[in-house]
Scaffold this motif. Structure first.
Motif, PDB file in Angstrom:
ATOM      1  N   GLY A 248       0.812  -1.208   0.000  1.00 35.01           N
ATOM      2  CA  GLY A 248       0.000   0.000   0.000  1.00 35.01           C
ATOM      3  C   GLY A 248       0.846   1.258   0.000  1.00 35.01           C
ATOM      4  N   ARG A 249       1.961   1.214   0.735  1.00 33.44           N
ATOM      5  CA  ARG A 249       2.865   2.368   0.775  1.00 33.44           C
ATOM      6  C   ARG A 249       3.450   2.661  -0.598  1.00 33.44           C
ATOM      7  NH1 ARG A 249       8.160   3.686   1.444  1.00 33.44           N
ATOM      8  NH2 ARG A 249       8.789   1.500   1.263  1.00 33.44           N
ATOM      9  N   ARG A 250       3.793   1.592  -1.335  1.00 32.26           N
ATOM     10  CA  ARG A 250       4.333   1.788  -2.692  1.00 32.26           C
ATOM     11  C   ARG A 250       3.296   2.423  -3.607  1.00 32.26           C
ATOM     12  NH1 ARG A 250       6.975  -3.352  -1.889  1.00 32.26           N
ATOM     13  NH2 ARG A 250       5.251  -4.389  -2.956  1.00 32.26           N
ATOM     14  N   LYS A 251       2.044   1.982  -3.492  1.00 31.85           N
ATOM     15  CA  LYS A 251       0.981   2.561  -4.321  1.00 31.85           C
ATOM     16  C   LYS A 251       0.777   4.046  -3.999  1.00 31.85           C
ATOM     17  CE  LYS A 251      -1.581  -1.810  -4.693  1.00 31.85           C
ATOM     18  NZ  LYS A 251      -2.828  -2.532  -4.311  1.00 31.85           N
ATOM     19  N   ILE A 252       0.769   4.367  -2.688  1.00 28.99           N
ATOM     20  CA  ILE A 252       0.586   5.759  -2.280  1.00 28.99           C
ATOM     21  C   ILE A 252       1.749   6.611  -2.763  1.00 28.99           C
ATOM     22  CG2 ILE A 252       0.524   7.293  -0.270  1.00 28.99           C
ATOM     23  CD1 ILE A 252      -1.111   5.184   1.172  1.00 28.99           C
ATOM     24  N   ASN A 253       2.974   6.079  -2.683  1.00 27.55           N
ATOM     25  CA  ASN A 253       4.136   6.824  -3.170  1.00 27.55           C
ATOM     26  C   ASN A 253       4.037   7.101  -4.662  1.00 27.55           C
ATOM     27  OD1 ASN A 253       5.307   6.905  -0.653  1.00 27.55           O
ATOM     28  ND2 ASN A 253       6.644   5.143  -0.990  1.00 27.55           N
ATOM     29  N   GLN A 254       3.535   6.114  -5.416  1.00 26.69           N
ATOM     30  CA  GLN A 254       3.395   6.308  -6.858  1.00 26.69           C
ATOM     31  C   GLN A 254       2.357   7.388  -7.154  1.00 26.69           C
ATOM     32  OE1 GLN A 254       5.471   4.862  -8.710  1.00 26.69           O
ATOM     33  NE2 GLN A 254       4.756   5.359 -10.761  1.00 26.69           N
ATOM     34  N   ILE A 255       1.235   7.375  -6.432  1.00 27.09           N
ATOM     35  CA  ILE A 255       0.207   8.411  -6.615  1.00 27.09           C
ATOM     36  C   ILE A 255       0.784   9.776  -6.257  1.00 27.09           C
ATOM     37  CG2 ILE A 255      -2.020   9.246  -5.790  1.00 27.09           C
ATOM     38  CD1 ILE A 255      -2.832   6.336  -5.348  1.00 27.09           C
ATOM     39  N   THR A 256       1.563   9.835  -5.187  1.00 27.67           N
ATOM     40  CA  THR A 256       2.171  11.099  -4.756  1.00 27.67           C
ATOM     41  C   THR A 256       3.115  11.640  -5.824  1.00 27.67           C
ATOM     42  OG1 THR A 256       2.070  10.337  -2.454  1.00 27.67           O
ATOM     43  CG2 THR A 256       3.481  12.221  -2.921  1.00 27.67           C
ATOM     44  N   ARG A 257       3.863  10.764  -6.473  1.00 27.91           N
ATOM     45  CA  ARG A 257       4.786  11.210  -7.530  1.00 27.91           C
ATOM     46  C   ARG A 257       4.023  11.831  -8.699  1.00 27.91           C
ATOM     47  NH1 ARG A 257       7.059   5.769  -6.661  1.00 27.91           N
ATOM     48  NH2 ARG A 257       8.850   5.936  -5.243  1.00 27.91           N
ATOM     49  N   PHE A 258       2.967  11.160  -9.148  1.00 28.37           N
ATOM     50  CA  PHE A 258       2.187  11.707 -10.269  1.00 28.37           C
ATOM     51  C   PHE A 258       1.521  13.032  -9.882  1.00 28.37           C
ATOM     52  CE2 PHE A 258       2.086   7.186 -11.801  1.00 28.37           C
ATOM     53  CZ  PHE A 258       2.744   7.422 -13.000  1.00 28.37           C
ATOM     54  N   LEU A 259       1.035  13.101  -8.647  1.00 26.26           N
ATOM     55  CA  LEU A 259       0.417  14.346  -8.182  1.00 26.26           C
ATOM     56  C   LEU A 259       1.453  15.460  -8.087  1.00 26.26           C
ATOM     57  CD1 LEU A 259      -2.135  15.741  -7.199  1.00 26.26           C
ATOM     58  CD2 LEU A 259      -1.630  14.923  -4.879  1.00 26.26           C
ATOM     59  N   THR A 260       2.690  15.106  -7.729  1.00 29.31           N
ATOM     60  CA  THR A 260       3.780  16.097  -7.685  1.00 29.31           C
ATOM     61  C   THR A 260       4.015  16.704  -9.054  1.00 29.31           C
ATOM     62  OG1 THR A 260       4.866  14.937  -5.852  1.00 29.31           O
ATOM     63  CG2 THR A 260       6.218  16.442  -7.168  1.00 29.31           C
ATOM     64  N   ILE A 261       4.020  15.854 -10.084  1.00 32.71           N
ATOM     65  CA  ILE A 261       4.226  16.345 -11.453  1.00 32.71           C
ATOM     66  C   ILE A 261       3.097  17.296 -11.846  1.00 32.71           C
ATOM     67  CG2 ILE A 261       4.354  15.655 -13.877  1.00 32.71           C
ATOM     68  CD1 ILE A 261       5.659  13.053 -12.948  1.00 32.71           C
ATOM     69  N   ALA A 262       1.862  16.931 -11.488  1.00 35.23           N
ATOM     70  CA  ALA A 262       0.717  17.777 -11.835  1.00 35.23           C
ATOM     71  C   ALA A 262       0.794  19.133 -11.124  1.00 35.23           C
ATOM     72  CB  ALA A 262      -0.583  17.059 -11.469  1.00 35.23           C
ATOM     73  N   ILE A 263       1.146  19.113  -9.838  1.00 28.84           N
ATOM     74  CA  ILE A 263       1.252  20.360  -9.073  1.00 28.84           C
ATOM     75  C   ILE A 263       2.375  21.234  -9.610  1.00 28.84           C
ATOM     76  CG2 ILE A 263       1.825  21.321  -6.806  1.00 28.84           C
ATOM     77  CD1 ILE A 263       0.347  18.976  -5.549  1.00 28.84           C
ATOM     78  N   THR A 264       3.505  20.620  -9.950  1.00 28.46           N
ATOM     79  CA  THR A 264       4.630  21.382 -10.498  1.00 28.46           C
ATOM     80  C   THR A 264       4.258  22.018 -11.825  1.00 28.46           C
ATOM     81  OG1 THR A 264       6.128  19.769  -9.481  1.00 28.46           O
ATOM     82  CG2 THR A 264       7.081  21.297 -11.075  1.00 28.46           C
ATOM     83  N   ALA A 265       3.584  21.247 -12.686  1.00 28.26           N
ATOM     84  CA  ALA A 265       3.168  21.787 -13.987  1.00 28.26           C
ATOM     85  C   ALA A 265       2.196  22.948 -13.824  1.00 28.26           C
ATOM     86  CB  ALA A 265       2.538  20.672 -14.827  1.00 28.26           C
ATOM     87  N   ALA A 266       1.426  22.941 -12.730  1.00 25.87           N
ATOM     88  CA  ALA A 266       0.487  24.040 -12.475  1.00 25.87           C
ATOM     89  C   ALA A 266       1.199  25.249 -11.870  1.00 25.87           C
ATOM     90  CB  ALA A 266      -0.624  23.560 -11.546  1.00 25.87           C
ATOM     91  N   GLN A 267       2.228  25.008 -11.057  1.00 23.33           N
ATOM     92  CA  GLN A 267       2.948  26.105 -10.409  1.00 23.33           C
ATOM     93  C   GLN A 267       3.966  26.772 -11.327  1.00 23.33           C
ATOM     94  OE1 GLN A 267       4.706  24.539  -6.824  1.00 23.33           O
ATOM     95  NE2 GLN A 267       2.774  24.598  -5.681  1.00 23.33           N
ATOM     96  N   ALA A 268       4.521  26.012 -12.249  1.00 21.47           N
ATOM     97  CA  ALA A 268       5.572  26.541 -13.119  1.00 21.47           C
ATOM     98  C   ALA A 268       5.130  27.775 -13.913  1.00 21.47           C
ATOM     99  CB  ALA A 268       6.074  25.438 -14.059  1.00 21.47           C
ATOM    100  N   PRO A 269       3.947  27.798 -14.547  1.00 22.48           N
ATOM    101  CA  PRO A 269       3.529  29.014 -15.262  1.00 22.48           C
ATOM    102  C   PRO A 269       3.428  30.228 -14.352  1.00 22.48           C
ATOM    103  CG  PRO A 269       2.181  27.152 -15.951  1.00 22.48           C
ATOM    104  CD  PRO A 269       2.992  26.694 -14.776  1.00 22.48           C
ATOM    105  N   GLY A 270       2.988  30.028 -13.106  1.00 22.80           N
ATOM    106  CA  GLY A 270       2.917  31.137 -12.164  1.00 22.80           C
ATOM    107  C   GLY A 270       4.292  31.683 -11.845  1.00 22.80           C
TER     108      GLY A 270
END
Length: 445
Positions: free
Chosen positions: A110-132
């Protein structure tokens, strides 16, 4: 001093520990070097306005966490903060989303699955913050040597890749090195500004009469605040637990022989209440500024939330920290689950019925110790404002409390605990004279 040198020799003798420390230092060096690599297409000499902007406010905090990368328009300008944001979102979702709750109970898989979700969410958040971030660069008249459209495209890609690389470095340190990698990256970024802030404060005090004595007093106060921070991070309330019968190491114990303790931390929430409160404190100013309402009737609100040395700013800040400490402690510590685990394993708190009564007792104890812990945390958070009022340099004042100090204390204690474990497991003396560090600190994030 002799004992310290002997301890260093013992650390160097353990090949596995030596390799882990060297790997950790090497990866941290790579991160620091990357913090000084400017984004492609930017003229480094035109970053003066951006660096001036990073002297205070939320920009200053972000710049401190990234070790100056934010003000340098570095490829690691967004640092590891998007990953921290993603981790917080996942923790909050764990309260409401059954799927994530199920993953949290599945152990390592379960920890591995959560870590994988966190990584993808990190990419999404970064892509949203970068234009700002890029829009802020352009508003500061930063010199761009390539076409604007190409600069926007390449910068978003590079900033996203930079955050992913920083996340990878942190995970490598956690897996192959010593300490929590993500927390170490943040701590190194914070410490990077300490020498300059120290020298600036020293120079400003030496230039006036009696300044050296005042500077020594400031250092003594700083050391005292650090000691208080260590006490807050390490403080626990031990709740005695007794087992009717328990088998350990092939031997069966019963009654008082099997007594153990549940360590309830005085500050189970760590630095998260300060981070939450800081984020919310900057929302009104940001919203009013973007809406063009920072003047007129809303001017008093902008002034209050912009003056970090003002009474009302620090009062609201402290109250929010206290409230968020209770909120985040409720997320982190599940007293019902603890009571169920005790009952399942045949354990009980003397004088308390197993099950619901145990959960209520633990909840009462946790509430009582959280109150002084939250007040202490709030006082530490607003100490930099008192230091500024007392005449301490703004950059140096940030080390008198708040997120920076608590992160540094927590990360250092956690790393020392791991080194201590290696030494004791190899039958060497520990780092402390007593041979053991008290407790096991929780990583900053």
């Amino acid at each position: 001093m002799k004992r310290f040198i002997e301890t260093l020799k013992n650390i160097w003798k353990i090949e596995e520990l030596r390799e882990k420390i060297l790997l950790t230092l090497g990866l941290l060096l790579v991160y620091r070097l990357g913090s000084n690599v400017v984004l492609p297409g930017i003229d480094p000499e035109s970053l003066t306005n951006l660096q001036n902007q990073a002297d205070g406010g939320i920009i200053g905090i972000l710049n401190a966490f990234t070790g100056g990368a934010f003000a340098n328009a570095s490829i690691l300008a967004l640092g590891i903060m998007p990953y921290i944001s993603a981790s917080i979102v996942i923790q909050l979702l764990g309260m409401a989303v059954p799927t994530i709750q199920k993953m949290q109970k599945e152990g390592e898989s379960g920890r591995r699955k959560i870590n994988q979700i966190t990584r993808f969410l990190t990419i999404a958040i970064t892509a949203a913050q970068a234009p700002g971030y890029i829009a802020n660069l352009m508003s500061q008249n930063v010199g761009v040597t390539i076409s604007p459209s190409l600069f926007w495209f390449t910068s978003i890609i590079v900033l996203t890749a930079g955050t992913v690389f920083a996340m990878w470095l942190g995970e490598r340190i956690t897996d192959k090195g010593v300490g929590n990698g993500i927390s170490l990256l943040i701590m190194v970024g914070i410490i990077a500004s300490l020498p300059q802030a120290f020298l600036q404060e020293f120079a400003s005090k030496i230039d006036r009469g009696g300044g050296l004595v005042l500077f020594i007093v400031e250092i003594a106060v700083l050391l005292f605040v650090i000691l208080l921070s260590v006490a807050l991070v390490q403080g626990v309330r031990r709740v005695p637990v007794q087992y009717a019968k328990r088998t350990t190491g092939g031997r069966t114990y019963s009654g008082n022989m099997a007594r153990q303790y549940i360590p309830l931390k005085v500050n189970a929430a760590g630095v998260m209440p300060i981070i939450f409160a800081q984020a919310i404190m900057f929302i009104p100013v940001t919203v009013l500024s973007y809406a063009g309402l920072e003047s007129g009737n809303a001017n008093w609100l902008v002034s209050m939330f912009s003056d970090i040395q003002g009474f009302w700013y620090n009062f609201v800040f402290a109250v929010m920290i206290i409230l968020f400490t209770y909120f985040y402690t409720a997320i982190q510590v599940n007293t019902n689950q603890m009571a169920e685990d005790l009952k399942r394993n045949g354990g009980f708190i003397p004088g308390i019925k197993p099950g619901k009564s145990t959960a209520e007792f633990l909840d009462t104890v946790l509430s009582r110790i959280t109150l002084p812990g939250s007040i202490f945390l709030a006082l530490l958070a607003i100490l930099p404002a008192f230091a500024m009022v007392a005449g301490v340099n703004t950059q140096f004042a940030y080390f008198y409390g708040g997120t920076s100090l608590l992160i540094m204390v927590g990360v250092v204690l956690d790393t020392l605990q791991q080194i201590e474990s290696y030494l004791l497991n190899r039958h060497y003396d520990g780092l402390m004279k007593s041979g053991k560090l008290k407790g096991r600190t929780v990583s900053a994030f």
